[in-house]
Design an enzyme around this catalytic site. Structure first.
Site, short mmCIF file in Angstrom:
data_model
loop_
_atom_site.label_atom_id
_atom_site.label_comp_id
_atom_site.label_asym_id
_atom_site.label_seq_id
_atom_site.Cartn_x
_atom_site.Cartn_y
_atom_site.Cartn_z
N SER A 118 31.08 128.83 -5.34
CA SER A 118 30.96 130.28 -5.34
C SER A 118 29.51 130.70 -5.52
O SER A 118 29.16 131.84 -5.22
CB SER A 118 31.76 130.87 -6.50
OG SER A 118 33.09 130.46 -6.43
N HIS A 139 32.53 128.71 2.20
CA HIS A 139 33.08 129.44 1.05
C HIS A 139 34.33 130.19 1.49
O HIS A 139 34.25 131.26 2.09
CB HIS A 139 31.99 130.39 0.53
CG HIS A 139 32.35 131.12 -0.71
ND1 HIS A 139 31.77 132.31 -1.09
CD2 HIS A 139 33.25 130.83 -1.69
CE1 HIS A 139 32.29 132.72 -2.23
NE2 HIS A 139 33.19 131.84 -2.61
N GLU A 151 32.69 132.48 4.27
CA GLU A 151 31.26 132.75 4.18
C GLU A 151 30.56 131.40 4.42
O GLU A 151 30.74 130.47 3.63
CB GLU A 151 30.94 133.30 2.77
CG GLU A 151 29.59 133.95 2.63
CD GLU A 151 29.35 134.49 1.22
OE1 GLU A 151 29.95 133.98 0.23
OE2 GLU A 151 28.51 135.40 1.08
N ASN A 189 29.59 137.09 -3.73
CA ASN A 189 29.57 137.19 -5.19
C ASN A 189 28.38 137.96 -5.73
O ASN A 189 28.42 138.46 -6.85
CB ASN A 189 29.67 135.80 -5.81
CG ASN A 189 31.10 135.32 -5.75
OD1 ASN A 189 32.01 136.05 -6.10
ND2 ASN A 189 31.32 134.11 -5.26
#
Ligand SMILES: NC(=O)c1ccc[n+]([C@@H]2O[C@H](COP(=O)([O-])OP(=O)(O)OC[C@H]3O[C@@H](n4cnc5c(N)ncnc54)[C@H](O)[C@@H]3O)[C@@H](O)[C@H]2O)c1
Length: 295
Positions: A118, A139, A151, A189
């Site tokens: 992450s 991701h 991602e 994130n």
């Protein structure tokens, strides 16, 4: 690409294995814990049953998917034949650096090594391997079989060929890949975690309660889930780890994790996976009940 090795069979690893296996890939699922592997197989079977109930797959597809998955507790056994490794082990820098060094020693030289991290730097993970050009971030979002986004994170040395291969592979899985560069938190994130942290600060400072904060964001901003419920779902330990990466990486106090989040993680109140976070979770219950501490 035919042989996919997934390292880590927790929340994300079981979903990634499920998705590749359902799309006809041969999957080797590796975890240090045999119990985690058995739990993952049960979760995958349960999620396939749910897909059958919804009418999106039939019994034959369930059997084929489960037959495409083999499990291993030894990385060397599980990764030797891999064309692609997707690492989804615990979000811990030391664990990942050690794993990638080991993977680059036991895998075929042309293997692509992807991490589902992450927040940990893909460039740093790549530097632990013999061939950083073949290391990339892949991701996936939780729950993997349902969420469309991948991602795709280019490390400093990742080549165009490797990036294009992973973008195309993501499309083969029915996903929508988005290419981003390797900076702390990437895109997802970097934007999501400060919002979650601010929601926790809002609770910590007594501006409003758990239910009220989540309701404002659900009904006012059309978010499908409030930020506190989402934090429980992601895992409060995972949220804390990502905020620390943002805080260290940018050196900006705006990313400092809320002391309430730190306390909750220290106390082992990690959200859904521990049974209690901002809400409490009892097996079989569909009701969302605010945890006693915040009621
Ligand atoms: N939870 C989320 O919503 C989410 C979303 C996107 C990405 N991620 C990322 O995915 C990764 C996994 O997260 P998770 O939520 O599935 O964690 P998890 O705690 O549910 O599962 C991690 C698994 O990794 C295993 N593991 C630990 N060290 C290992 C090793 N050396 N070799 C093999 N297996 C090992 C553990 O036994 C455990 O089963 C993390 O990098 C996390 O940041 C999580």
């Amino acid at each position: 690409m035919k042989n996919i090795t997934v390292i880590g069979s927790g929340t994300m690893g079981n979903g990634i294995a499920h998705t590749f296996a359902q799309n006809g890939f041969s999957v080797s699922l590796v975890d240090i814990s045999d119990a985690a592997l058995q739990k993952a197989l049960q979760t995958i079977a349960g999620n396939l049953d749910r897909q059958i109930k919804k009418g999106s797959i039939d019994e034959a597809a369930k059997t084929a998917t489960l037959n495409n998955i083999k499990t291993y507790t030894d990385v060397k056994d599980g990764a030797a034949d891999a064309d692609l490794v997707v690492e989804a082990a615990t979000e811990n820098r030391e664990i990942k650096l050690k794993l990638f060094k080991q993977l680059s020693e036991v895998c075929k030289p042309e293997v692509i090594l992807a991490s589902n991290t992450s927040s940990i730097s893909i460039t740093e993970i790549a530097a632990a391997t013999a061939n950083p050009a073949n290391v990339i971030g892949m991701h996936f979002m939780n729950p993997v079989p349902v969420m469309k986004l991948v991602e795709v994170i280019r490390g400093y040395a990742t080549t165009d060929v490797v990036t294009d291969t992973i973008m195309e592979l993501s499309r083969q899985l029915g996903k929508e890949p988005v290419e981003v560069n390797d900076y702390p938190g990437f895109v997802a994130n970097r934007i999501l975690m400060p919002m979650i942290n601010e929601a926790i600060y809002t609770l910590f400072e007594g501006v409003a309660g758990v239910h009220e904060i989540d309701t404002v964001m659900k009904l006012g901003m059309a978010h499908p889930m409030g930020p506190l419920q989402l934090a429980d779902f992601i895992g409060l330990d995972v949220c804390l780890a990502i905020l620390k990466v943002l805080h260290n990486g940018f050196g900006n106090p705006k990313y400092a994790p809320c002391p309430l989040l730190v306390n909750m993680v220290t106390a082992g109140h990690l959200g859904v996976k521990s049974g209690s976070g901002f809400y409490k979770y009892t097996a079989g219950s569909k009701d969302l009940v605010v945890a006693e501490k915040f009621a």
